[in-house]
Scaffold this motif. Structure first.
Motif, PDB file in Angstrom:
ATOM      1  N   SER A 174      36.831  -0.693   5.863  1.00  0.00           N
ATOM      2  CA  SER A 174      38.156  -0.916   5.289  1.00  0.00           C
ATOM      3  C   SER A 174      38.267  -0.145   3.990  1.00  0.00           C
ATOM      4  O   SER A 174      37.303  -0.063   3.218  1.00  0.00           O
ATOM      5  N   ASN A 175      39.446   0.413   3.730  1.00  0.00           N
ATOM      6  CA  ASN A 175      39.669   1.100   2.459  1.00  0.00           C
ATOM      7  C   ASN A 175      39.568   0.137   1.286  1.00  0.00           C
ATOM      8  O   ASN A 175      39.217   0.531   0.173  1.00  0.00           O
TER       9      ASN A 175
ATOM     10  N   TRP B 104      42.475  -6.485  11.694  1.00  0.00           N
ATOM     11  CA  TRP B 104      42.446  -7.235  10.437  1.00  0.00           C
ATOM     12  C   TRP B 104      41.276  -8.217  10.423  1.00  0.00           C
ATOM     13  O   TRP B 104      40.928  -8.793  11.453  1.00  0.00           O
TER      14      TRP B 104
ATOM     15  N   ARG C 261      42.969  -4.646   6.383  1.00  0.00           N
ATOM     16  CA  ARG C 261      43.050  -3.739   7.507  1.00  0.00           C
ATOM     17  C   ARG C 261      41.761  -2.921   7.608  1.00  0.00           C
ATOM     18  O   ARG C 261      41.248  -2.436   6.612  1.00  0.00           O
ATOM     19  N   HIS C 262      41.231  -2.785   8.830  1.00  0.00           N
ATOM     20  CA  HIS C 262      39.997  -2.051   9.081  1.00  0.00           C
ATOM     21  C   HIS C 262      40.219  -0.979  10.136  1.00  0.00           C
ATOM     22  O   HIS C 262      41.131  -1.084  10.955  1.00  0.00           O
ATOM     23  N   GLN C 263      39.346   0.004  10.104  1.00  0.00           N
ATOM     24  CA  GLN C 263      39.398   1.090  11.082  1.00  0.00           C
ATOM     25  C   GLN C 263      38.028   1.238  11.748  1.00  0.00           C
ATOM     26  O   GLN C 263      36.993   1.016  11.126  1.00  0.00           O
ATOM     27  N   ARG C 264      38.059   1.632  13.013  1.00  0.00           N
ATOM     28  CA  ARG C 264      36.819   1.984  13.706  1.00  0.00           C
ATOM     29  C   ARG C 264      36.326   3.332  13.195  1.00  0.00           C
ATOM     30  O   ARG C 264      37.092   4.277  13.078  1.00  0.00           O
TER      31      ARG C 264
ATOM     32  N   ASP D 280      41.282  -2.344  18.932  1.00  0.00           N
ATOM     33  CA  ASP D 280      42.353  -1.435  18.539  1.00  0.00           C
ATOM     34  C   ASP D 280      41.833  -0.464  17.476  1.00  0.00           C
ATOM     35  O   ASP D 280      40.791  -0.702  16.855  1.00  0.00           O
ATOM     36  N   ASP D 281      42.585   0.627  17.266  1.00  0.00           N
ATOM     37  CA  ASP D 281      42.183   1.581  16.233  1.00  0.00           C
ATOM     38  C   ASP D 281      42.136   0.918  14.861  1.00  0.00           C
ATOM     39  O   ASP D 281      41.298   1.257  14.020  1.00  0.00           O
ATOM     40  N   GLU D 282      43.043  -0.015  14.615  1.00  0.00           N
ATOM     41  CA  GLU D 282      43.062  -0.775  13.372  1.00  0.00           C
ATOM     42  C   GLU D 282      43.105  -2.268  13.703  1.00  0.00           C
ATOM     43  O   GLU D 282      43.726  -2.674  14.676  1.00  0.00           O
TER      44      GLU D 282
ATOM     45  N   GLN E 172      34.107   5.139  18.105  1.00  0.00           N
ATOM     46  CA  GLN E 172      34.869   4.526  19.180  1.00  0.00           C
ATOM     47  C   GLN E 172      33.981   4.144  20.356  1.00  0.00           C
ATOM     48  O   GLN E 172      34.106   3.054  20.913  1.00  0.00           O
TER      49      GLN E 172
ATOM     50  N   ALA F 172      32.569   0.131  11.512  1.00  0.00           N
ATOM     51  CA  ALA F 172      33.952  -0.158  11.122  1.00  0.00           C
ATOM     52  C   ALA F 172      33.985  -0.419   9.625  1.00  0.00           C
ATOM     53  O   ALA F 172      33.033  -0.972   9.056  1.00  0.00           O
TER      54      ALA F 172
END
Length: 311
Positions: free
Chosen positions: A214-215, A188, A169-172, A184-186, A175, A212
């Motif tokens: 990923s934890n 894969w 899972r990744h996050q921006r 999307d905000d999150e 934006q 972007a």
């Protein structure tokens, strides 16, 4: 493709504030249309599989793209027929005098070697240097991203004790950048590598911006300040079964690979893998081609000095 509206129309300002690409009448009048020239340096052993994966994503855009394939050396490939290489691939000497709208450099199965130990490291450095003046935008994938971080910015990767393998899972982080329009905000992304560039090293570099992350997998999308270089540390081009094929290959070679994370239902490798990154992969390549290549490249490729600004 962009929406063309009068620059003074209120909707123009509103849409730009929402990170929607709109084009003014003035800019549209300056545009000329021609096919994009794209060069792919394919470093993967199975050339046909990798070129098919990339062309599948590139074919999702409405833009017309003329693709040329580049090989790193003329030695016979162990995993690709010689006839295929001779028919479809060109050497660097054949293309080095050309300019291109875009260049893609793929990953390579060299994750546990130091860069200086790679047989063709000098050739890679030469092509990276050449790309900075002969391609409007360069997309570096996985190993190539780490190689470019090292060669262009002196940022050395760290080898890991275990391989990062799976879908994460990744996050921006930002934006309102063209590359992330429609994201999307999150989302894969598959990863498969033995190395990592620490996130804080990239954040600290004045010429790079992390878009972007990923934890679990760290930085994923990184762009240079001039928007010329895009670094992608994962594999948006992978098909549903690519990680499965790699897992089975490692098992067959006597290794004890970890089961790819977030990939099999219930982490059972006998099950059908989940594929939840294809839409993101297609959008990433479409955004790159549109905003960082098509909207920026000069109509006359002999003049690489007049690049259009990215909006």
């Amino acid at each position: 493709m962009p929406v063309k509206v009068p620059s003074r129309l209120p909707a123009s300002r509103i849409l730009r504030g929402e990170n929607i690409f709109v084009m003014s009448d003035e800019r549209a009048a300056q545009q000329h249309i021609r096919p994009l020239k794209l060069l792919i340096l394919n470093l993967m052993p199975n050339k046909i599989e990798t070129e098919t994966q990339l062309l599948r994503l590139l074919g999702n855009t409405p833009l017309q793209v003329d693709v040329e394939l580049l090989r790193i050396h003329n030695r016979p490939s162990k995993h690709t027929p010689c006839d295929h290489m001779d028919d479809f691939y060109r050497s660097f000497d054949e293309v080095k005098h050309n300019n291109y709208d875009g260049l893609i450099i793929t990953g390579a199965p060299l994750g546990e070697l130091e860069f200086e130990q790679v047989d063709y490291w000098q050739e890679i450095q030469s092509i990276i240097d050449w790309s900075q003046t002969h391609a409007t935008s360069v997309l570096f994938l996985c190993w190539a991203a780490h190689a470019a971080f090292y060669h262009l910015y002196g940022i050395k990767r760290q080898l890991r004790d275990t391989k990062i393998s799976g879908v994460f899972r990744h996050q921006r982080v930002h934006q309102h950048v063209p590359l992330l329009r429609g994201f999307d905000d999150e989302f894969w992304v598959p990863h498969s590598r033995f190395a990592q560039v620490p996130l804080d090293w990239l954040n600290a570099h004045p010429e790079l911006n992390v878009l972007a992350q990923s934890n679990d997998a760290g930085a994923y999308l990184v762009v240079s300040n001039n928007n010329r270089n895009l670094f992608v540390t994962g594999h948006p081009e992978y098909t549903r079964t690519t990680l499965l094929d790699e897992y089975r290959r490692d098992l067959a070679s006597g290794q004890e690979p970890l089961i790819p994370a977030n990939y099999f239902p219930g982490d059972d490798p006998t099950g059908q893998p989940f594929a939840r990154w294809h839409a993101h992969g297609a959008l990433l390549l479409t955004n790159w081609l549109n905003y960082y290549v098509y909207q920026q490249t000069p109509f006359d490729l002999s003049d690489m000095s007049g690049l259009m600004p990215i909006e």
